[in-house]
Design a protein around this motif. Sequence first.
Motif, PDB file in Angstrom:
ATOM      1  N   ARG A 153     -41.135 -63.329  -1.233  1.00 32.41           N
ATOM      2  CA  ARG A 153     -40.278 -61.786  -0.927  1.00 32.41           C
ATOM      3  C   ARG A 153     -39.116 -61.329  -1.730  1.00 32.41           C
ATOM      4  O   ARG A 153     -39.391 -60.452  -3.022  1.00 32.41           O
ATOM      5  CB  ARG A 153     -40.548 -60.894   0.738  1.00 32.41           C
ATOM      6  N   LEU A 154     -38.767 -62.404  -1.343  1.00 28.96           N
ATOM      7  CA  LEU A 154     -37.159 -62.066  -2.450  1.00 28.96           C
ATOM      8  C   LEU A 154     -37.714 -62.181  -4.153  1.00 28.96           C
ATOM      9  O   LEU A 154     -36.702 -61.456  -5.174  1.00 28.96           O
ATOM     10  CB  LEU A 154     -36.695 -63.055  -2.036  1.00 28.96           C
ATOM     11  N   ILE A 155     -38.913 -63.203  -4.807  1.00 26.04           N
ATOM     12  CA  ILE A 155     -38.682 -63.368  -5.976  1.00 26.04           C
ATOM     13  C   ILE A 155     -39.471 -62.333  -6.726  1.00 26.04           C
ATOM     14  O   ILE A 155     -38.728 -61.835  -7.433  1.00 26.04           O
ATOM     15  CB  ILE A 155     -40.218 -64.517  -6.143  1.00 26.04           C
ATOM     16  N   ASP A 156     -40.042 -61.079  -5.640  1.00 19.25           N
ATOM     17  CA  ASP A 156     -40.278 -60.110  -6.449  1.00 19.25           C
ATOM     18  C   ASP A 156     -38.832 -58.989  -6.821  1.00 19.25           C
ATOM     19  O   ASP A 156     -39.073 -58.342  -7.653  1.00 19.25           O
ATOM     20  CB  ASP A 156     -41.252 -59.046  -5.818  1.00 19.25           C
ATOM     21  N   GLN A 157     -37.696 -59.697  -5.639  1.00 20.79           N
ATOM     22  CA  GLN A 157     -36.827 -58.755  -6.268  1.00 20.79           C
ATOM     23  C   GLN A 157     -36.367 -58.306  -7.203  1.00 20.79           C
ATOM     24  O   GLN A 157     -35.480 -58.303  -8.101  1.00 20.79           O
ATOM     25  CB  GLN A 157     -36.021 -58.490  -4.921  1.00 20.79           C
ATOM     26  N   ASP A 158     -36.390 -59.915  -8.015  1.00 22.82           N
ATOM     27  CA  ASP A 158     -35.802 -59.513  -9.429  1.00 22.82           C
ATOM     28  C   ASP A 158     -36.168 -59.216 -10.383  1.00 22.82           C
ATOM     29  O   ASP A 158     -35.826 -58.625 -11.732  1.00 22.82           O
ATOM     30  CB  ASP A 158     -35.921 -61.630  -9.953  1.00 22.82           C
ATOM     31  N   ASP A 159     -37.862 -58.664 -10.420  1.00 27.08           N
ATOM     32  CA  ASP A 159     -38.183 -58.180 -11.206  1.00 27.08           C
ATOM     33  C   ASP A 159     -37.316 -55.983 -10.980  1.00 27.08           C
ATOM     34  O   ASP A 159     -36.949 -55.588 -12.073  1.00 27.08           O
ATOM     35  CB  ASP A 159     -39.203 -57.578 -10.927  1.00 27.08           C
ATOM     36  N   VAL A 160     -37.192 -56.401 -10.016  1.00 32.82           N
ATOM     37  CA  VAL A 160     -35.658 -54.912  -9.906  1.00 32.82           C
ATOM     38  C   VAL A 160     -34.322 -54.816 -10.679  1.00 32.82           C
ATOM     39  O   VAL A 160     -34.542 -54.269 -11.263  1.00 32.82           O
ATOM     40  CB  VAL A 160     -35.856 -54.546  -7.876  1.00 32.82           C
ATOM     41  N   VAL A 161     -34.379 -56.532 -10.458  1.00 39.01           N
ATOM     42  CA  VAL A 161     -32.928 -56.736 -11.299  1.00 39.01           C
ATOM     43  C   VAL A 161     -32.934 -55.985 -12.912  1.00 39.01           C
ATOM     44  O   VAL A 161     -31.879 -55.311 -13.436  1.00 39.01           O
ATOM     45  CB  VAL A 161     -32.140 -57.637 -10.638  1.00 39.01           C
ATOM     46  N   ASP A 162     -33.848 -56.968 -13.388  1.00 39.80           N
ATOM     47  CA  ASP A 162     -34.478 -56.711 -14.557  1.00 39.80           C
ATOM     48  C   ASP A 162     -34.622 -55.663 -15.040  1.00 39.80           C
ATOM     49  O   ASP A 162     -34.152 -54.963 -16.095  1.00 39.80           O
ATOM     50  CB  ASP A 162     -35.090 -57.747 -14.792  1.00 39.80           C
ATOM     51  N   LEU A 163     -35.054 -54.732 -13.983  1.00 39.48           N
ATOM     52  CA  LEU A 163     -35.555 -53.373 -14.393  1.00 39.48           C
ATOM     53  C   LEU A 163     -34.154 -52.453 -14.601  1.00 39.48           C
ATOM     54  O   LEU A 163     -33.894 -52.364 -15.777  1.00 39.48           O
ATOM     55  CB  LEU A 163     -36.486 -52.695 -13.555  1.00 39.48           C
ATOM     56  N   GLU A 164     -32.870 -52.686 -13.740  1.00 41.47           N
ATOM     57  CA  GLU A 164     -31.741 -52.278 -13.352  1.00 41.47           C
ATOM     58  C   GLU A 164     -31.342 -52.893 -15.167  1.00 41.47           C
ATOM     59  O   GLU A 164     -30.252 -51.766 -15.335  1.00 41.47           O
ATOM     60  CB  GLU A 164     -31.356 -52.849 -11.823  1.00 41.47           C
ATOM     61  N   PHE A 165     -31.413 -53.424 -15.163  1.00 38.81           N
ATOM     62  CA  PHE A 165     -30.461 -54.196 -16.050  1.00 38.81           C
ATOM     63  C   PHE A 165     -30.888 -53.806 -17.494  1.00 38.81           C
ATOM     64  O   PHE A 165     -30.057 -53.493 -18.710  1.00 38.81           O
ATOM     65  CB  PHE A 165     -30.821 -56.296 -16.811  1.00 38.81           C
ATOM     66  N   ASN A 166     -32.397 -53.894 -17.945  1.00 36.99           N
ATOM     67  CA  ASN A 166     -32.542 -53.158 -18.424  1.00 36.99           C
ATOM     68  C   ASN A 166     -31.947 -51.523 -19.429  1.00 36.99           C
ATOM     69  O   ASN A 166     -31.870 -50.464 -20.513  1.00 36.99           O
ATOM     70  CB  ASN A 166     -34.667 -52.394 -19.204  1.00 36.99           C
ATOM     71  N   THR A 167     -32.076 -50.512 -17.808  1.00 33.31           N
ATOM     72  CA  THR A 167     -32.212 -49.478 -18.099  1.00 33.31           C
ATOM     73  C   THR A 167     -30.622 -49.150 -18.749  1.00 33.31           C
ATOM     74  O   THR A 167     -30.163 -48.499 -19.119  1.00 33.31           O
ATOM     75  CB  THR A 167     -31.976 -48.834 -16.401  1.00 33.31           C
ATOM     76  N   ILE A 168     -29.418 -50.566 -17.944  1.00 30.64           N
ATOM     77  CA  ILE A 168     -28.116 -50.000 -18.328  1.00 30.64           C
ATOM     78  C   ILE A 168     -27.868 -50.758 -19.872  1.00 30.64           C
ATOM     79  O   ILE A 168     -26.484 -49.563 -20.098  1.00 30.64           O
ATOM     80  CB  ILE A 168     -27.191 -51.082 -17.805  1.00 30.64           C
TER      81      ILE A 168
END
Length: 231
Positions: A153-168
């Motif tokens: 389940r945790l592995i899927d959360q990395d996509d959220v972090v990557d998306l946040e980084f791209n937005t920033i």
Amino acid sequence: MNDHSSKQYDTELETIRSKVLLMGGIVETQFNEAMAVFRTGNMDRAERVIAEDGNVNQLEVQLDDACSHLIVRRQPTANDLRTVMATIKVITDLERIGDEAAKIARVGRDMHARGSLIMNNYDMLRSISTAAGDMLHDALDAFARLDGAQALRLIDQDDVVDLEFNTITRNLITFMMEDPRTISTALDTLWVAKAIERIGDHAKNIAEYVIYVVEGKDIRHTRQYTPQEAP
């Protein structure tokens, strides 16, 4: 491995795992304190985070040595060997998280020393910081309990972090284009955002090592994975 040797091996491995989790607790605190430094510029906190990195480096060396000696003395095979090898990799990722936390503390300290405006920049990083911090906490918990379902389940959360980084990144580029006076501060903020994103990557790595131990499958660099048993 006879019963006596097996018990000794289990004891030694559990001692190593306990110290790895201690190391994990240290780097988790480092990260939280580093973000506090970025928000407040507290110099004492910054120096503590940076100094703690030396302790984390020493733990890495000690634990690597302990794992190497365990392999030589006990000659583990199959799942036992996978566990030791995965533990060595977890140690490396934890050390690198400590490095990233120290970077964040240095940047936060230096930005405040220059009198740069920080609060809006901290607010911009609040969400990605929370997401990466949650990933790290959950990764350590999955490692402690060898919980493959939680790791997956945790592995899927990395996509959220990557998306946040791209937005920033997009937002900071816009700020720099609209007002060149923000370039220095924006670049520093981007540097911190990248360090946070890397912490998320390392947490994901730890989760992948847990799955390697539990299921014997190396899922690094794969986009799709179905566990052997449903969570």
